[in-house]
Design an enzyme around this catalytic site. Structure first.
Site, mmCIF file in Angstrom:
data_model
loop_
_atom_site.group_PDB
_atom_site.id
_atom_site.type_symbol
_atom_site.label_atom_id
_atom_site.label_comp_id
_atom_site.label_asym_id
_atom_site.label_seq_id
_atom_site.Cartn_x
_atom_site.Cartn_y
_atom_site.Cartn_z
ATOM 1 N N LEU A 81 0.816 -1.210 0.000
ATOM 2 C CA LEU A 81 0.000 0.000 0.000
ATOM 3 C C LEU A 81 0.851 1.261 0.000
ATOM 4 O O LEU A 81 0.615 2.195 0.746
ATOM 5 C CB LEU A 81 -0.956 0.023 1.200
ATOM 6 C CG LEU A 81 -2.149 -0.914 1.110
ATOM 7 C CD1 LEU A 81 -2.998 -0.792 2.358
ATOM 8 C CD2 LEU A 81 -2.981 -0.617 -0.118
ATOM 9 N N CYS A 82 1.903 1.245 -0.801
ATOM 10 C CA CYS A 82 2.684 2.471 -0.924
ATOM 11 C C CYS A 82 3.050 2.682 -2.384
ATOM 12 O O CYS A 82 4.204 2.909 -2.720
ATOM 13 C CB CYS A 82 3.912 2.446 -0.027
ATOM 14 S SG CYS A 82 4.785 0.897 -0.027
ATOM 15 N N GLY A 83 2.060 2.572 -3.245
ATOM 16 C CA GLY A 83 2.259 2.860 -4.659
ATOM 17 C C GLY A 83 3.270 1.932 -5.291
ATOM 18 O O GLY A 83 3.323 0.747 -4.976
#
Lengths: 133, 296
Positions: free
Chosen positions: B90-92
């Protein structure tokens, strides 16, 4: 010749001390040495010990350091240490906990490298306990 | 057509997601500030370390008896990559951009007939590389910096591990792969060579007061260098980990920001749809009532 030299004590996480001092005593691997302004160029390894910063020919600040390195030139003295603690700010309980852990580690250590590592840890922890406020 | 109830449920669920992503964004923003401060605070140590190693390298550089860690083994066969990613997603594109670059580099080396080994730092690196290069992964470490940022002890552990493997002749060159923190919005995948030691370009020019001067060494050059080089290894890794931690939070913040915005757009669209449907239903009911009344 200047009366002071620039002294820096640096730990990996942050710069601990930076400023002009009259004299500083550093625990070199082959014995303590004092650094005054105009000292000859020197690079030395450190053993766990106490760094003393002198002012008016009296020790003013004391820092406990783990092993590291010192680089000395005529104008500055830079100490890099993996760990450094200001003598007044050491927590006694914490120091004793470390000592206990290091001794436990030393007892179970296997191989020369590991034993050496824990021996240094014990040495550092003992110093911390001795200098705890 | 979706019923009113379905739409209501849908809108609510998107709203919940938006709450989560905006909370994650705020958390990442505050963690980012802390990670950035940590990275900045660690800078003096690595700078001075570089200066010291640089001046030693100047003296020892050309000598035959310089340690292998500095000169290299003279071979160029086995490459070791230390791939540093985050433990969480969940961090691109943070994790996948690292693994993608690594994958490309490994394939390039494989075409030249060189072999590769991988040490994964962070859970995601292993998850993403395991399928393709499972056999090359010699070690992995998870949970770095779970308690408030990576600590030097953790980096030191990796550094010692590397030094041991090097002494046992497991590899010839070592490169650490991480995301360099450029701005909050952009992180740059960086390959930094650790072994053999390559002095930073500006070190020679910067050490104006010490260059060419003869240092005394205590105990002696070799002892210091053999102590200093592994320590330098740990420090470079520490710096990479700190940069990586800051980059991770930056990437997460950006990713969660756009996720929050997308959720907002979706809610607007669904709400419009919901209102239209509701109106249509009311109109339909009115028509039914009126035509019922007329029929009487």
């Amino acid at each position: 010749m200047a009366d002071t030299l620039q002294f820096e004590l640096v730990a990996p996480e942050r710069l601990i001390f930076s400023g002009d001092v009259e004299m500083v005593v550093v625990p070199g691997a082959e014995g303590d040495f004092g650094v005054l302004p105009g000292h000859s160029l020197l690079i030395s390894t450190l053993r766990p010990g106490v760094i003393e910063i002198y002012e008016n020919e009296k020790p003013k600040d004391r820092y406990v350091v783990a092993e590291g390195f010192a680089e000395v030139t005529g104008e500055r003295c830079t100490v890099l240490s993996t760990e450094a603690f200001e003598a007044g700010a050491i927590d006694r309980a914490e120091a004793e906990r470390r000592l206990e852990q290091a001794q436990l580690g030393l007892r179970d250590a296997e191989g020369d490298e590991e034993r050496e590592k824990f021996e240094r840890a014990v040495e550092l922890a003992e110093l911390l306990a001795a200098n705890a406020g | 057509m979706a019923s009113l109830k379905d739409l209501r449920v849908r809108i609510n669920s998107v709203r919940q997601t938006q709450k989560i992503t905006s909370a994650m964004k705020l958390v990442a923003a505050s963690k980012l500030r802390r990670a950035q401060e940590a990275a900045e605070a660690a800078r003096p140590f690595s700078e001075r370390m570089e200066r010291m190693v640089g001046s030693l390298a100047e003296i020892m550089g050309e000598r035959e008896d310089a340690p292998q860690m500095m000169r290299g083994t003279g071979r160029d066969e086995t490459h070791l990559f230390v791939v540093a990613t985050a433990d969480r997603g969940l961090c691109g594109g943070f994790n996948s951009s690292i693994t993608r670059a690594t994958r490309a580099r490994i394939k390039e080396l494989a075409e030249q007939g060189k072999s590769t080994k991988i040490i994964c730092v962070g859970r995601k690196a292993r998850d993403q590389l395991r399928r393709e290069f499972g056999a090359m992964i010699v070690d992995h470490m998870d949970g770095i910096g779970r308690t408030g940022g990576p600590s030097f002890e953790e980096a030191d552990e990796i550094g010692r591990n590397l030094a041991r493997r090097f002494e046992e002749g497991e590899f010839d060159t070592c490169t650490v792969v991480y995301n360099r923190f450029k701005t909050v919005m952009s992180q740059v995948v960086t390959f930094q060579q650790l072994i053999p030691f390559s002095p930073p370009a500006e070190a020679g020019a910067e050490s104006g007061d010490g260059s060419g001067a003869i240092y005394d060494f205590e105990p002696d050059e070799e002892m210091i260098l053999s102590d200093l080089l592994p320590r330098n290894l740990s420090i470079q890794i520490f710096r990479a980990l700190l940069e990586n931690a800051a980059s991770e939070q930056g990437a997460r913040m950006t990713a969660m920001d756009s996720a929050t915005r997308n959720a907002g757009e979706m809610i607007d669209k669904l709400t419009l749809h919901y209102n239209r449907t509701r109106q249509a239903q009311i109109t339909k009911e009115l028509i039914e009532i009126i035509s019922g009344a007329e029929a009487l």
